[in-house]
Design a protein around this motif. Structure first.
Motif: not given
Length: 265
Positions: A55-78
């Motif tokens: 969606l065009p509401a916000h432009k994703v720019k280089r070097n911006q920060t992202v936090k991964i949230v996977a509380d509801n899924t079984s994401v392994t460390d790998i």
């Protein structure tokens, strides 16, 4: 004197043993051959199903920060580490603490066994004398199949606006595209060895040996026939355990496809 000689001659004739033939021995076996073959099985492959909307509401720019949230899924460390690397590859920085520009939520990470996949025998490039027979005995192979689904969403943290979402899916047969390879052998065997052994045993009795002294018998010849072995798998996952071992790679593959769809300026 004449009567004495006659008695001696008669006694000698009546006490002489009757003629007996020699014992028969098992004939030498013919040289038997064993030939080894390989045959492969393939199935149709589907491309991964991918849906990606940014969606065009916000432009994703280089070097911006992202936090991964996977509380509801079984994401392994790998897998978490692999998703982190994929985000870095598109020039986004992953943080685990504090605030971030975006949140990448892993909403769906599902694996389900579905209907088995049928693999058809491949016609070899070099003709095999045994192919017609093996294709009649084993025309197909049935293999367990897992369907993997992954869905993600990228949210602008300050506003709560969804910037991007995507979903991807693939089945294990389409993910692992190599054919199944099986080996088998065709060997020559003697089909009447027991009958010949039984014949020789009967002909070696005392009564039979006396009969053979005046009438020769022939040992039956060996009968050689070809026997096809069952198939032994050499290559390719097929049973549930082997297919299940593919799932970490399938999830990483689908996750990488989705993250690569995020447009970073």
């Amino acid at each position: 004197m004449f009567i004495a000689c006659l008695l001696l001659t008669t006694t000698a004739c009546t006490t002489a043993p009757p003629p007996v033939a020699d014992s028969l021995q098992m004939p030498k076996k013919p040289l038997l051959k064993t030939q080894h073959y390989q045959v492969s099985y393939s199935t149709a492959h589907n491309s991964p199903k991918v849906k990606s909307v940014q969606l065009p509401a916000h432009k994703v720019k280089r070097n911006q920060t992202v936090k991964i949230v996977a509380d509801n899924t079984s994401v392994t460390d790998i897998l978490f580490s692999q998703i982190t690397d994929a985000l870095k590859a598109i020039n986004l920085n992953v943080v685990t603490q504090g605030k971030s520009d975006y949140t990448l939520s892993v909403h769906q990470l599902e694996l389900n066994f579905v209907e088995d996949t049928k693999y058809q025998i491949d016609t070899p490039k070099t003709p095999l004398s045994t192919f017609e027979k093996i294709s009649l005995l084993y025309p197909t192979q049935q293999c367990a199949t897992i369907n993997a689904d992954v869905s993600m969403r990228l949210t602008h943290r300050a506003s709560g606006d969804v910037v991007w979402f995507g979903k991807s899916a693939i089945d294990s047969a389409s993910f692992h595209r190599e054919p199944l390879v099986y080996s088998y052998q065709q060997e020559q065997i003697i089909s009447n060895e027991l009958e010949i052994a039984s014949f020789i045993h009967q002909q070696n009795t005392e009564q039979a040996r006396r009969a053979r002294a005046s009438q020769e018998v022939s040992i039956p010849p060996y009968k050689v026939m070809s026997k096809m072995s069952s198939l032994t798998k050499l290559q390719g996952p097929c049973n549930r355990t082997e297919i299940s071992a593919l799932t970490p790679m399938m999830q990483f593959y689908l996750s990488s496809i989705l993250i690569d769809k995020i447009k970073v300026q």
